[in-house]
Design a protein around this motif. Structure first.
Motif, PDB file in Angstrom:
ATOM      1  N   THR A  32       0.807  -1.226   0.000  1.00 62.68           N
ATOM      2  CA  THR A  32       0.000   0.000   0.000  1.00 62.68           C
ATOM      3  C   THR A  32       0.844   1.281   0.000  1.00 62.68           C
ATOM      4  O   THR A  32       0.569   2.208  -0.767  1.00 62.68           O
ATOM      5  CB  THR A  32      -0.950   0.014   1.217  1.00 62.68           C
ATOM      6  OG1 THR A  32      -0.192  -0.229   2.407  1.00 62.68           O
ATOM      7  CG2 THR A  32      -2.032  -1.039   1.074  1.00 62.68           C
ATOM      8  N   ILE A  33       1.857   1.347   0.855  1.00 62.64           N
ATOM      9  CA  ILE A  33       2.658   2.578   0.907  1.00 62.64           C
ATOM     10  C   ILE A  33       4.030   2.404   0.265  1.00 62.64           C
ATOM     11  O   ILE A  33       4.776   3.376   0.125  1.00 62.64           O
ATOM     12  CB  ILE A  33       2.811   3.089   2.365  1.00 62.64           C
ATOM     13  CG1 ILE A  33       3.603   2.106   3.226  1.00 62.64           C
ATOM     14  CG2 ILE A  33       1.457   3.351   2.971  1.00 62.64           C
ATOM     15  CD1 ILE A  33       3.841   2.593   4.652  1.00 62.64           C
ATOM     16  N   GLY A  34       4.391   1.169  -0.114  1.00 63.15           N
ATOM     17  CA  GLY A  34       5.616   0.920  -0.874  1.00 63.15           C
ATOM     18  C   GLY A  34       6.885   1.072  -0.058  1.00 63.15           C
ATOM     19  O   GLY A  34       6.861   1.414   1.132  1.00 63.15           O
ATOM     20  N   SER A  35       8.011   0.837  -0.715  1.00 68.35           N
ATOM     21  CA  SER A  35       9.317   0.921  -0.041  1.00 68.35           C
ATOM     22  C   SER A  35       9.601   2.322   0.466  1.00 68.35           C
ATOM     23  O   SER A  35      10.196   2.510   1.530  1.00 68.35           O
ATOM     24  CB  SER A  35      10.427   0.469  -0.996  1.00 68.35           C
ATOM     25  OG  SER A  35      10.287  -0.881  -1.335  1.00 68.35           O
ATOM     26  N   GLU A  36       9.169   3.340  -0.289  1.00 69.44           N
ATOM     27  CA  GLU A  36       9.416   4.720   0.137  1.00 69.44           C
ATOM     28  C   GLU A  36       8.643   5.029   1.418  1.00 69.44           C
ATOM     29  O   GLU A  36       9.190   5.620   2.355  1.00 69.44           O
ATOM     30  CB  GLU A  36       9.012   5.697  -0.965  1.00 69.44           C
ATOM     31  CG  GLU A  36       9.332   7.145  -0.612  1.00 69.44           C
ATOM     32  CD  GLU A  36       8.886   8.127  -1.689  1.00 69.44           C
ATOM     33  OE1 GLU A  36       9.096   9.335  -1.487  1.00 69.44           O
ATOM     34  OE2 GLU A  36       8.321   7.684  -2.708  1.00 69.44           O
ATOM     35  N   GLY A  37       7.366   4.627   1.469  1.00 68.75           N
ATOM     36  CA  GLY A  37       6.566   4.859   2.668  1.00 68.75           C
ATOM     37  C   GLY A  37       7.107   4.115   3.863  1.00 68.75           C
ATOM     38  O   GLY A  37       7.155   4.644   4.987  1.00 68.75           O
ATOM     39  N   ILE A  38       7.525   2.871   3.645  1.00 73.97           N
ATOM     40  CA  ILE A  38       8.123   2.091   4.732  1.00 73.97           C
ATOM     41  C   ILE A  38       9.420   2.746   5.191  1.00 73.97           C
ATOM     42  O   ILE A  38       9.735   2.767   6.386  1.00 73.97           O
ATOM     43  CB  ILE A  38       8.373   0.637   4.283  1.00 73.97           C
ATOM     44  CG1 ILE A  38       7.043  -0.104   4.180  1.00 73.97           C
ATOM     45  CG2 ILE A  38       9.287  -0.093   5.253  1.00 73.97           C
ATOM     46  CD1 ILE A  38       7.155  -1.544   3.761  1.00 73.97           C
ATOM     47  N   THR A 173      -4.237   8.915   0.644  1.00 74.00           N
ATOM     48  CA  THR A 173      -4.154   9.382  -0.751  1.00 74.00           C
ATOM     49  C   THR A 173      -2.724   9.609  -1.225  1.00 74.00           C
ATOM     50  O   THR A 173      -2.514   9.983  -2.375  1.00 74.00           O
ATOM     51  CB  THR A 173      -4.951  10.692  -0.905  1.00 74.00           C
ATOM     52  OG1 THR A 173      -4.451  11.664   0.029  1.00 74.00           O
ATOM     53  CG2 THR A 173      -6.430  10.459  -0.642  1.00 74.00           C
ATOM     54  N   SER A 174      -1.737   9.405  -0.334  1.00 70.08           N
ATOM     55  CA  SER A 174      -0.339   9.598  -0.722  1.00 70.08           C
ATOM     56  C   SER A 174       0.548   8.700   0.123  1.00 70.08           C
ATOM     57  O   SER A 174       0.116   8.165   1.158  1.00 70.08           O
ATOM     58  CB  SER A 174       0.087  11.062  -0.527  1.00 70.08           C
ATOM     59  OG  SER A 174       0.089  11.407   0.843  1.00 70.08           O
ATOM     60  N   VAL A 175       1.781   8.538  -0.317  1.00 70.91           N
ATOM     61  CA  VAL A 175       2.751   7.731   0.426  1.00 70.91           C
ATOM     62  C   VAL A 175       2.977   8.313   1.815  1.00 70.91           C
ATOM     63  O   VAL A 175       2.982   7.586   2.825  1.00 70.91           O
ATOM     64  CB  VAL A 175       4.085   7.661  -0.352  1.00 70.91           C
ATOM     65  CG1 VAL A 175       5.190   7.115   0.542  1.00 70.91           C
ATOM     66  CG2 VAL A 175       3.940   6.801  -1.594  1.00 70.91           C
ATOM     67  N   TYR A 176       3.124   9.639   1.909  1.00 72.58           N
ATOM     68  CA  TYR A 176       3.362  10.282   3.202  1.00 72.58           C
ATOM     69  C   TYR A 176       2.172  10.089   4.138  1.00 72.58           C
ATOM     70  O   TYR A 176       2.335   9.762   5.318  1.00 72.58           O
ATOM     71  CB  TYR A 176       3.632  11.774   3.017  1.00 72.58           C
ATOM     72  CG  TYR A 176       3.483  12.554   4.301  1.00 72.58           C
ATOM     73  CD1 TYR A 176       4.405  12.411   5.336  1.00 72.58           C
ATOM     74  CD2 TYR A 176       2.391  13.410   4.505  1.00 72.58           C
ATOM     75  CE1 TYR A 176       4.258  13.094   6.529  1.00 72.58           C
ATOM     76  CE2 TYR A 176       2.239  14.101   5.686  1.00 72.58           C
ATOM     77  CZ  TYR A 176       3.176  13.938   6.697  1.00 72.58           C
ATOM     78  OH  TYR A 176       3.018  14.611   7.877  1.00 72.58           O
ATOM     79  N   GLN A 177       0.965  10.282   3.608  1.00 70.18           N
ATOM     80  CA  GLN A 177      -0.230  10.127   4.443  1.00 70.18           C
ATOM     81  C   GLN A 177      -0.355   8.699   4.964  1.00 70.18           C
ATOM     82  O   GLN A 177      -0.723   8.464   6.118  1.00 70.18           O
ATOM     83  CB  GLN A 177      -1.481  10.521   3.650  1.00 70.18           C
ATOM     84  CG  GLN A 177      -2.722  10.665   4.519  1.00 70.18           C
ATOM     85  CD  GLN A 177      -3.933  11.104   3.716  1.00 70.18           C
ATOM     86  OE1 GLN A 177      -4.481  10.320   2.940  1.00 70.18           O
ATOM     87  NE2 GLN A 177      -4.346  12.357   3.894  1.00 70.18           N
ATOM     88  N   GLY A 178      -0.028   7.730   4.125  1.00 73.64           N
ATOM     89  CA  GLY A 178      -0.056   6.340   4.543  1.00 73.64           C
ATOM     90  C   GLY A 178       0.941   6.066   5.653  1.00 73.64           C
ATOM     91  O   GLY A 178       0.634   5.380   6.638  1.00 73.64           O
ATOM     92  N   ALA A 179       2.164   6.606   5.513  1.00 71.14           N
ATOM     93  CA  ALA A 179       3.191   6.417   6.543  1.00 71.14           C
ATOM     94  C   ALA A 179       2.784   7.100   7.844  1.00 71.14           C
ATOM     95  O   ALA A 179       3.003   6.561   8.938  1.00 71.14           O
ATOM     96  CB  ALA A 179       4.521   6.969   6.043  1.00 71.14           C
ATOM     97  N   PHE A 180       2.169   8.289   7.743  1.00 69.51           N
ATOM     98  CA  PHE A 180       1.722   9.024   8.933  1.00 69.51           C
ATOM     99  C   PHE A 180       0.647   8.226   9.674  1.00 69.51           C
ATOM    100  O   PHE A 180       0.683   8.087  10.905  1.00 69.51           O
ATOM    101  CB  PHE A 180       1.179  10.394   8.525  1.00 69.51           C
ATOM    102  CG  PHE A 180       0.700  11.230   9.673  1.00 69.51           C
ATOM    103  CD1 PHE A 180       1.593  12.016  10.399  1.00 69.51           C
ATOM    104  CD2 PHE A 180      -0.641  11.236  10.040  1.00 69.51           C
ATOM    105  CE1 PHE A 180       1.156  12.785  11.478  1.00 69.51           C
ATOM    106  CE2 PHE A 180      -1.087  11.999  11.112  1.00 69.51           C
ATOM    107  CZ  PHE A 180      -0.189  12.776  11.828  1.00 69.51           C
TER     108      PHE A 180
END
Length: 511
Positions: A32-38, A173-180
């Protein structure tokens, strides 16, 4: 002995269930958030882990050990005093740390190479108080040998985080939001485990007593452990800051650096700790026994338990090393959809043996009161670790982390084993088993590569991984049996005693 293996079995079931759910959740995060989000989440959480380590890392095991010591000496009143001292010290550290960060705003944002990590860190930070208190209560459960409540709470905490995470991240809706939102889920799970553990603590009729007399022995014993683990967390935090920056200087773009870091640290490295999931329950039950035997000068039983812990750790870990060495790339692709993660797994599989033995031997030494020595060992290896990630990224990229971990776990393993020999009056025997286990890995790995080359074109990635892994585990176990390194009769007897204690009891009574 029967109760011991039964307790291990129960703790193992809960521990494996917890780690398996966490493993599935990490797959969900990767998809869902990918390697960047992780990568963003991992960097923020590693800095949080540093402050959690400062607040509570040495206290739980010290509370547990002192409870065991006082009970063996018949000083039951001091048990409640040391529990209260542990809670007081933890709160005295965690509350000011939280206040400092919330009152100074973004003053400390320089800690993160990517500024998005700061907000993720701040949303998790209130959990520092809750999970620090829970950590001490966890030590109380250990000291009371009350492993069932601890195991249930750990599993429920994981389930709580997963449910909250899936509910929150699904609409991101974004990688950052998912990580947050992943950070928010962590905070929710910390509050949950704190609440349940506190209720169980008082339900079990534990009491709080005047802690003043126990501050000195508690701090004297816990401080070296805290410093060592703080150094560890600080090193992880430095890695999260330094390594992406050094990868940037080596020519990577910011996205490439964070993605590569996420694949190695957020995806591959956690998989290397899978053997410790199986070992941790055994260790959790055995370490209080080792501590009790040490303080009561039961030299024969101390020798037996140390041998048992080290050999069990080596055997379990060596079942995984060939699988990850041969099928690392398949695991990375199947689990995370990441070829980079798979390559890193294959290259670093050998580390699992050093990781597991280093962790178990450090726990054994700490239970004997050798916290200062294990701290010195860690500092020496930690300096070499940091030197690796500073100087080597321009030469070998992300694999500089692999060299650093080899220094950390390889060197501490050797030094810990030497010190254990000095501490035990009756010397534990495990060197022959260790060397034999390493030698057995060679033919198993070679056979595995041959099998992979044969099956991959015919069966594809998934079936090759499944069939190859099962066959390699069987071959490895058969080699142990052929060379007489494990005793199948004792093994199956203990499994039988664990699973069917009542039947065995009736049989022996009737005879």
């Amino acid at each position: 002995m029967r109760n011991f293996f039964k307790t291990v079995a129960v703790v193992t079931v809960f521990s494996v269930s917890e780690k398996f759910l966490g493993f599935l959740y990490r797959i969900f995060l990767s998809r869902t958030i990918g390697s960047e989000g992780i990568g963003l989440y991992q960097v923020a959480l590693s800095v949080f882990a540093l402050f959690l380590t400062i607040a509570s890392s040495g206290t739980p095991i010290t509370v547990s050990r002192l409870m065991t010591k006082y009970r063996s000496e018949g000083k039951n009143e001091k048990v409640y005093k040391v529990i209260t001292a542990g809670l007081t010290v933890t709160l005295a550290i965690s509350i000011p740390l939280c206040l400092i960060f919330f009152l100074t705003g973004n003053t400390f944002s320089f800690m993160f190479a990517d500024q998005r990590c700061m907000n993720i860190f701040l949303v998790v930070l209130p959990g520092l108080i809750f999970t620090s208190v829970y950590a001490v209560l966890r030590g109380v459960f250990w000291g009371n040998k009350d492993f069932l409540p601890y195991s249930i709470i750990e599993l429920l905490e994981e389930i709580c985080m997963i449910i909250a995470g899936i509910a929150l991240i699904g609409s991101a809706t974004s990688v950052y939001q998912g990580a947050f939102r992943t950070g928010v889920a962590v905070l929710i799970s910390y509050i949950f485990s704190f609440s349940v553990a506190t209720a169980v603590f008082f339900f079990r009729k534990n009491k709080l007593k005047n802690p003043v007399s126990e501050f000195k022995p508690l701090l004297s014993s816990s401080l070296p452990i805290t410093v060592m683990r703080t150094a560890n967390s600080f090193a992880v935090s430095l890695i999260s800051i330094i390594l992406p920056a050094r990868l940037l200087l080596a020519g990577m773009s910011p996205t490439q650096a964070m993605t590569t870091f996420g694949a190695a640290v957020g995806q591959a490295i956690p998989l290397l700790f899978i053997p410790t999931t199986l070992i941790s329950s055994f260790t959790l039950v055995l370490v209080p026994e080792i501590s009790e035997n040490f303080y009561k000068n039961r030299h024969f039983y101390l020798k037996r338990d140390v041998e048992k812990a080290i050999k069990f750790t080596i055997f379990i870990t060596c079942l995984f090393v060939p699988v990850f060495t041969v099928c690392g790339e398949e695991i990375g692709v199947l689990v995370f959809g990441s070829y980079e993660c798979g390559k890193y797994l294959t290259a670093s599989a050998y580390l699992m043996l050093f990781m597991s033995v280093s962790i178990i031997t450090t726990s054994i030494l700490n239970s004997m009161g050798k916290e200062k020595q294990t701290l010195v060992y860690y500092v020496i290896s930690g300096v070499l670790m940091l030197a690796s990630i500073w100087f080597l990224p321009s030469v070998i990229g992300i694999y500089s982390l692999l060299v650093g971990f080899t220094f950390i776990y390889g060197l501490t393993t050797i030094l810990n084993l030497i010190l254990i020999n000095k501490m035990c009056k009756e010397k534990p025997v495990y060197l022959k088993f260790f060397i034999g286990s390493v030698l057995i890995l060679i033919p198993t790995v070679l056979f595995g590569f041959m099998l992979e080359n044969l099956l991959l074109p015919l069966l594809g990635t998934f079936l090759t991984f499944m069939i190859g892994s099962i066959i390699m585990v069987i071959v490895n176990t058969l080699l142990y049996l052929c060379f007489g390194m494990i005793e199948p009769k004792n093994f199956f007897r203990r499994v039988k005693e664990t699973l069917f204690p009542k039947k065995i009891k009736r049989k022996s009574a009737s005879s």
